[in-house]
Write a protein that holds these residues in place. Structure first.
Motif, PDB file in Angstrom:
ATOM      1  N   ALA A 186       0.849  -1.189   0.000  1.00  0.00           N
ATOM      2  CA  ALA A 186       0.000   0.000   0.000  1.00  0.00           C
ATOM      3  C   ALA A 186       0.883   1.236   0.000  1.00  0.00           C
ATOM      4  O   ALA A 186       2.014   1.219   0.500  1.00  0.00           O
ATOM      5  CB  ALA A 186      -0.921   0.008   1.217  1.00  0.00           C
ATOM      6  N   VAL A 187       0.371   2.319  -0.565  1.00  0.00           N
ATOM      7  CA  VAL A 187       1.110   3.582  -0.630  1.00  0.00           C
ATOM      8  C   VAL A 187       0.211   4.710  -0.156  1.00  0.00           C
ATOM      9  O   VAL A 187      -0.907   4.879  -0.663  1.00  0.00           O
ATOM     10  CB  VAL A 187       1.608   3.867  -2.068  1.00  0.00           C
ATOM     11  CG1 VAL A 187       2.304   5.229  -2.130  1.00  0.00           C
ATOM     12  CG2 VAL A 187       2.558   2.771  -2.533  1.00  0.00           C
ATOM     13  N   ASN A 188       0.682   5.462   0.811  1.00  0.00           N
ATOM     14  CA  ASN A 188      -0.071   6.590   1.360  1.00  0.00           C
ATOM     15  C   ASN A 188      -1.492   6.195   1.771  1.00  0.00           C
ATOM     16  O   ASN A 188      -2.460   6.931   1.525  1.00  0.00           O
ATOM     17  CB  ASN A 188      -0.115   7.747   0.360  1.00  0.00           C
ATOM     18  CG  ASN A 188       1.224   8.478   0.272  1.00  0.00           C
ATOM     19  OD1 ASN A 188       2.111   8.279   1.094  1.00  0.00           O
ATOM     20  ND2 ASN A 188       1.370   9.314  -0.736  1.00  0.00           N
ATOM     21  N   GLY A 189      -1.596   5.027   2.396  1.00  0.00           N
ATOM     22  CA  GLY A 189      -2.890   4.577   2.882  1.00  0.00           C
ATOM     23  C   GLY A 189      -3.809   4.026   1.813  1.00  0.00           C
ATOM     24  O   GLY A 189      -4.946   3.631   2.112  1.00  0.00           O
ATOM     25  N   LYS A 190      -3.351   3.948   0.577  1.00  0.00           N
ATOM     26  CA  LYS A 190      -4.143   3.394  -0.520  1.00  0.00           C
ATOM     27  C   LYS A 190      -3.614   2.006  -0.883  1.00  0.00           C
ATOM     28  O   LYS A 190      -2.400   1.798  -0.990  1.00  0.00           O
ATOM     29  CB  LYS A 190      -4.062   4.295  -1.757  1.00  0.00           C
ATOM     30  CG  LYS A 190      -4.531   5.724  -1.527  1.00  0.00           C
ATOM     31  CD  LYS A 190      -6.025   5.831  -1.573  1.00  0.00           C
ATOM     32  CE  LYS A 190      -6.460   7.291  -1.564  1.00  0.00           C
ATOM     33  NZ  LYS A 190      -7.930   7.439  -1.647  1.00  0.00           N
ATOM     34  N   LEU A 191      -4.527   1.076  -1.090  1.00  0.00           N
ATOM     35  CA  LEU A 191      -4.117  -0.273  -1.491  1.00  0.00           C
ATOM     36  C   LEU A 191      -3.470  -0.235  -2.863  1.00  0.00           C
ATOM     37  O   LEU A 191      -3.865   0.554  -3.727  1.00  0.00           O
ATOM     38  CB  LEU A 191      -5.339  -1.191  -1.513  1.00  0.00           C
ATOM     39  CG  LEU A 191      -6.098  -1.322  -0.189  1.00  0.00           C
ATOM     40  CD1 LEU A 191      -7.359  -2.140  -0.380  1.00  0.00           C
ATOM     41  CD2 LEU A 191      -5.217  -1.934   0.887  1.00  0.00           C
ATOM     42  N   LEU A 192      -2.482  -1.086  -3.068  1.00  0.00           N
ATOM     43  CA  LEU A 192      -1.794  -1.104  -4.351  1.00  0.00           C
ATOM     44  C   LEU A 192      -1.810  -2.467  -5.027  1.00  0.00           C
ATOM     45  O   LEU A 192      -2.184  -2.595  -6.182  1.00  0.00           O
ATOM     46  CB  LEU A 192      -0.355  -0.632  -4.170  1.00  0.00           C
ATOM     47  CG  LEU A 192       0.308   0.106  -5.325  1.00  0.00           C
ATOM     48  CD1 LEU A 192       0.458  -0.706  -6.585  1.00  0.00           C
ATOM     49  CD2 LEU A 192      -0.450   1.406  -5.583  1.00  0.00           C
ATOM     50  N   THR A 193      -1.431  -3.520  -4.274  1.00  0.00           N
ATOM     51  CA  THR A 193      -1.389  -4.835  -4.913  1.00  0.00           C
ATOM     52  C   THR A 193      -1.244  -5.931  -3.871  1.00  0.00           C
ATOM     53  O   THR A 193      -0.981  -5.672  -2.696  1.00  0.00           O
ATOM     54  CB  THR A 193      -0.214  -4.912  -5.923  1.00  0.00           C
ATOM     55  OG1 THR A 193      -0.409  -6.012  -6.816  1.00  0.00           O
ATOM     56  CG2 THR A 193       1.125  -5.055  -5.232  1.00  0.00           C
TER      57      THR A 193
END
Length: 251
Positions: A186-193
């Motif tokens: 996750a990046v900056n509280g956002k899911l990524l993969t």
């Protein structure tokens, strides 16, 4: 929808048929619409479709554009919504990578097994419509882990890499029953993969040996803000891993 339907749709798009005509009226289109209506894509960050291992796109510009049109999202090739790309785009991708086809992580059920879930839970054909969409179920599985990784059963390693404006979190999780393991990002509280990942002392050492950077095709709005050397290792120390009893996965 069945696996044969999915493979057929992917093959038709790969052969040059319009993604809009292939996906029109399909279950995938309906599921993307459900996710858009529920604002699920807002929980996911940005990703490029250019794979960092191969340097080539995993889906075509036409499919990229159609997926974002169905989701009601603005995107400029090759950067788009990570949830849309990593779930629906990967399901329709026919591009080989050093780790196989992108759809394998969902169709083979390895990520689901690592999270202790039904193997087919992240496929479009899992259960009745009332059970939600692949993206809905994946979001529901990953979000609580990133909310409190140190308190989540099965989590064996957490690291945070950050700069003044970017924080990227890597979580390694293993289900004790199945032995399957996965990497979540996750990046900056956002899911990524999320993808299958063999947890071992050597694989963790490799992660730690690399300089901090954005990984796994992640993109941020401030690309000139590289991750610096402020890395925090949350669980556990590499010495603890090396001292742990050996298992079938090498730990």
């Amino acid at each position: 929808m069945t696996i044969d339907d999915l493979l057929g749709a992917a093959a038709r798009i790969d052969a040059g048929e319009s993604p809009r005509s292939v996906l029109e009226g399909s279950l995938l289109a309906a599921q993307i619409a459900q996710d858009a209506s529920a604002d699920r894509f807002s929980l996911w960050g940005l990703s490029t479709v250019v794979d960092e291992n191969t340097g080539t796109p995993v889906i075509s510009p036409a499919l990229f554009a159609e997926l974002h049109r169905l989701a009601g999202l603005d995107a400029t090739w090759p950067v788009g919504n990570a949830g849309l790309i990593h779930v629906y785009g990967y399901l329709l991708s026919t591009v080989s990578t050093p780790y196989g086809l992108k759809r394998d992580r969902w169709v083979n059920g390895d990520v689901a097994r690592a999270l202790g879930l039904e193997p087919s839970i992240f496929t479009p054909w899992f259960g009745p419509a009332s059970d939600g969409t692949p993206l809905h179920r994946l979001t529901a599985a990953l979000s609580p882990i990133f909310d409190a990784p140190e308190q989540t059963p099965g989590v064996e390693f957490v690291t945070h890499e950050s700069s003044d404006r970017v924080t990227a979190t890597t979580v390694l999780v293993r289900h004790p029953g199945s032995g399957h393991s996965a990497l979540l990002y996750a990046v900056n509280g956002k899911l990524l993969t999320a993808f299958p990942f063999e947890i071992s002392a050597s694989s963790i050492a490799s992660l730690q040996a690399e300089p901090p950077r954005l990984r796994y095709n992640a993109v941020v709005d401030a690309p000139r803000q590289p991750l610096d050397t402020r890395r925090v290792l949350a669980l556990p120390s590499l010495d603890q891993i090396r001292q742990a009893p050996a298992t079938a996965d090498g730990i």
